[in-house]
Motif scaffolding. Structure first.
Motif, PDB file in Angstrom:
ATOM      1  N   TRP A  58       0.819  -1.210   0.000  1.00  0.00           N
ATOM      2  CA  TRP A  58       0.000   0.000   0.000  1.00  0.00           C
ATOM      3  C   TRP A  58       0.851   1.257   0.000  1.00  0.00           C
ATOM      4  CZ3 TRP A  58      -3.753  -2.152  -1.896  1.00  0.00           C
ATOM      5  CH2 TRP A  58      -4.245  -3.369  -1.431  1.00  0.00           C
ATOM      6  N   ALA A  61       1.740   1.574  -3.505  1.00  0.00           N
ATOM      7  CA  ALA A  61       0.574   2.047  -4.266  1.00  0.00           C
ATOM      8  C   ALA A  61       0.358   3.541  -4.061  1.00  0.00           C
ATOM      9  CB  ALA A  61      -0.669   1.271  -3.863  1.00  0.00           C
ATOM     10  N   ILE A  65       0.265   6.352  -6.951  1.00  0.00           N
ATOM     11  CA  ILE A  65      -0.881   7.243  -7.163  1.00  0.00           C
ATOM     12  C   ILE A  65      -0.433   8.698  -7.163  1.00  0.00           C
ATOM     13  CG2 ILE A  65      -3.019   8.096  -6.118  1.00  0.00           C
ATOM     14  CD1 ILE A  65      -3.499   5.217  -5.128  1.00  0.00           C
ATOM     15  N   ALA A  78      -3.791   9.497  -2.004  1.00  0.00           N
ATOM     16  CA  ALA A  78      -2.693   8.663  -1.521  1.00  0.00           C
ATOM     17  C   ALA A  78      -2.442   8.890  -0.036  1.00  0.00           C
ATOM     18  CB  ALA A  78      -1.433   8.951  -2.327  1.00  0.00           C
ATOM     19  N   GLY A  81      -5.285   7.475   2.099  1.00  0.00           N
ATOM     20  CA  GLY A  81      -5.192   6.020   2.154  1.00  0.00           C
ATOM     21  C   GLY A  81      -4.164   5.554   3.156  1.00  0.00           C
ATOM     22  N   ALA A 137      -7.957   1.257   0.594  1.00  0.00           N
ATOM     23  CA  ALA A 137      -8.834   1.395  -0.575  1.00  0.00           C
ATOM     24  C   ALA A 137      -9.970   2.375  -0.301  1.00  0.00           C
ATOM     25  CB  ALA A 137      -9.393   0.037  -0.974  1.00  0.00           C
ATOM     26  N   VAL A 140      -8.601   6.014  -0.153  1.00  0.00           N
ATOM     27  CA  VAL A 140      -8.335   6.516  -1.501  1.00  0.00           C
ATOM     28  C   VAL A 140      -9.640   6.862  -2.208  1.00  0.00           C
ATOM     29  CG1 VAL A 140      -7.506   5.840  -3.784  1.00  0.00           C
ATOM     30  CG2 VAL A 140      -6.124   5.336  -1.766  1.00  0.00           C
ATOM     31  N   TRP A 147      -9.359   6.529  -8.671  1.00  0.00           N
ATOM     32  CA  TRP A 147      -8.249   5.774  -8.089  1.00  0.00           C
ATOM     33  C   TRP A 147      -8.768   4.700  -7.138  1.00  0.00           C
ATOM     34  CZ3 TRP A 147      -3.744   5.176  -9.995  1.00  0.00           C
ATOM     35  CH2 TRP A 147      -3.120   6.188 -10.721  1.00  0.00           C
ATOM     36  N   VAL A 151      -7.785   0.658  -7.047  1.00  0.00           N
ATOM     37  CA  VAL A 151      -7.216   0.006  -5.865  1.00  0.00           C
ATOM     38  C   VAL A 151      -8.133  -1.084  -5.322  1.00  0.00           C
ATOM     39  CG1 VAL A 151      -6.514   0.395  -3.462  1.00  0.00           C
ATOM     40  CG2 VAL A 151      -5.828   2.003  -5.245  1.00  0.00           C
ATOM     41  N   VAL A 154      -7.517  -4.848  -6.053  1.00  0.00           N
ATOM     42  CA  VAL A 154      -6.282  -5.331  -5.423  1.00  0.00           C
ATOM     43  C   VAL A 154      -6.525  -5.567  -3.934  1.00  0.00           C
ATOM     44  CG1 VAL A 154      -3.841  -4.852  -5.018  1.00  0.00           C
ATOM     45  CG2 VAL A 154      -4.951  -4.027  -7.111  1.00  0.00           C
ATOM     46  N   ALA A 155      -7.249  -4.648  -3.297  1.00  0.00           N
ATOM     47  CA  ALA A 155      -7.560  -4.809  -1.879  1.00  0.00           C
ATOM     48  C   ALA A 155      -8.410  -6.054  -1.642  1.00  0.00           C
ATOM     49  CB  ALA A 155      -8.274  -3.565  -1.355  1.00  0.00           C
TER      50      ALA A 155
END
Length: 501
Positions: A58, A61, A65, A78, A81, A137, A140, A147, A151, A154-155
């Motif tokens: 993260w 990530a 971002i 970002a 998050g 997630a 964000v 965005w 995400v 993936v989360a």
């Protein structure tokens, strides 16, 4: 009357049956996931699960971002998050894991290829990985839906991987994810998202709708590093005329553009936008702002974060009226000067001057550090008459409208047409660094031995020493002997979309 005693007597048994049912469901789902073949998942999910250890996935990530987003909204997404992840992780590790000491699932049903090489040694309930994934997630997505959509899958995969690799029961993951979502909303409760902020766009103003940019001339400051943004403007507004020029040509090109357009567009930083705003107000033209410089405080406070915000406003003809700060006399013999954001005397103009001297040689950030060290170490207090009293000052700051953040430095404005100046001073004396730090920690309307702040409509400053620099919207000039600060109320019409996404 309803007999509550029977209900209470039945409660323990009911709770036990519910708990047994949930535990049985948990076991069944866990074994179903463990024994089912998931095409392509064996080489992916275990690695994805390991990559999320300690939040490394993260943090990477968030960096991606912020780097790829090219805008304040992406950077805020970002940051939110990461902060949400931090809160969720702290809550899980300090309270959650200790409150319910549940053992990890048995791995007898999990194929060896799926199992993690290093098994976690903490308790199972709730899942910290799921909490971190959901928190990041959600944080964000609260700032940027686009965005967040990137995400979220993936989360979800990280959360699923914890059951897939056999380290968590499904209920561990579900509760962890719920706690993560709650952490993100808790952060939003403390620090509201931009969409929750009061709209600075008022009062509404009439402006011509210019779909495709018809009858719009956009002047671009090449020195602002705006070439990439200029390309976006050309693509989004094919009917607009785009004029790129050097800083020394800005005033001439702006005057020419104002004579052949229905709306004046400007692409650059705050200093560039300042020039266009003063001309647009004088000519009675609506201004279309495209943020593209190093600093874009005015555009962001207005709610414009990228080219598409301005394009939407131009298409619909949505605009608002805003105040212009004014100082009289103006720079270089002008009758008056204007500021959209801030005006200052004292150490800040000196800091800007030193930074601009060194930036071409060593870079912007190192030049800023060098300038701060040089200015705060020097003995350059400002002696002036402020509202009829002679004072020694380290800093005099005046904001166009009220800034919300604490301290003498600018934060965000919720109203760009309040008719007020946000005036803050740092009194003179020894140890300027400590005084500025104390002022930064003080409230926006506090009074202390080092810092004072007022909301004013007019300020008079006299007996200014020759050679004293002043700064306005990042530009630096020499201050006259006497200055009057006031406001041109609702003098400027600016395009701004009514409904910000």
């Amino acid at each position: 009357m309803f007999d509550t005693s029977a209900a209470h007597q039945a409660t323990p048994g009911t709770r036990a049956r519910i708990a047994a049912l949930l535990e049985s469901w948990d076991e069944q789902v866990f074994r179903s996931v463990a024994t089912r073949h998931w095409p392509g998942a064996d080489p992916v999910l275990p690695r994805l699960s390991r990559s999320a250890n300690h939040g490394l996935l993260w943090f990477g990530a968030a960096a991606g971002i912020a780097a790829l987003g090219h805008g304040a909204r992406a950077r805020r997404a970002a940051l939110r998050g990461v902060v949400s992840l931090g809160l969720a992780s702290a809550a899980i590790n300090t309270v959650g894991k200790r409150a319910v000491r549940r053992q990890r699932p048995l791995l007898d049903a999990v194929p060896l290829i799926r199992q993690l090489k290093r098994q976690p040694f903490t308790t199972s309930f709730p899942s910290g990985h799921a909490a971190s994934a959901a928190a990041f997630a959600t944080g964000v997505a609260l700032e940027s839906k686009s965005w967040g959509a990137v995400v979220a899958p993936v989360a979800a995969a990280v959360a699923l991987s914890r059951v897939y690799t056999g380290v968590h029961y499904p209920s561990d993951v579900l509760v962890g994810a719920a706690l993560g979502v709650g952490a993100a909303f808790a952060v939003r409760g403390i620090v509201p998202t931009r969409s929750q902020m009061p709209s600075p766009g008022r009062p509404y103003a009439e402006a011509p709708a210019l779909p495709g940019g018809r009858d719009l001339v956009v002047v671009v400051n090449r020195a602002s590093g705006s070439s990439e943004t200029a390309t976006l403007v050309r693509d989004a507004l094919p009917l607009a005329e785009i004029v790129e020029c050097e800083p020394e040509e800005m005033d001439t090109e702006l005057e020419k553009a104002a004579g052949r357009c229905r709306a004046l567009g400007i692409l650059g930083g705050d200093g560039t936008i300042n020039r266009a705003a003063a001309l647009a107000a004088r000519r009675g033209l609506p201004l279309a702002v495209f943020p593209g410089g190093t600093l874009n405080h005015f555009a962001y406070d207005l709610g414009i974060e990228d080219v598409h915000d301005t394009v939407r406003a131009l298409t619909e003809g949505d605009a608002v009226r805003v105040d212009l700060g004014r100082f009289t006399p103006g720079p270089d013999g002008a009758e008056s000067g204007h500021f959209l954001n801030t005006f200052s005397l004292g150490v800040y103009p000196e800091l800007v001057r030193v930074r601009e001297h060194w930036a071409p040689r060593i870079g912007g950030w190192p030049a800023g550090v060098l300038a701060a060290l040089k200015v705060l170490r020097g003995e350059h207090q400002l002696a002036a008459e402020f509202e009829g009293r002679h004072r020694a000052l380290w800093l005099l700051f005046a904001g166009n409208c009220i800034y919300q953040r604490m301290g003498p430095t600018p934060g965000r404005r919720h109203d760009l047409a309040d008719g007020l100046l946000d005036v803050r001073i740092v009194h003179g004396g020894r140890t300027p660094g400590l005084r500025l730090l104390a002022a930064a920690l003080a409230g926006p309307l506090s009074r202390s031995p080092v810092h004072a702040a007022e909301r004013m409509r007019r300020v008079r400053i006299a007996d200014i020493a020759p050679g004293t620099p002043l700064a306005f919207d990042g530009e630096v000039a020499e201050a006259p002997r006497e200055l009057i600060l006031d406001k041109a109320i609702e003098a400027l019409t600016v395009y701004r979309p009514q409904a910000l996404l």
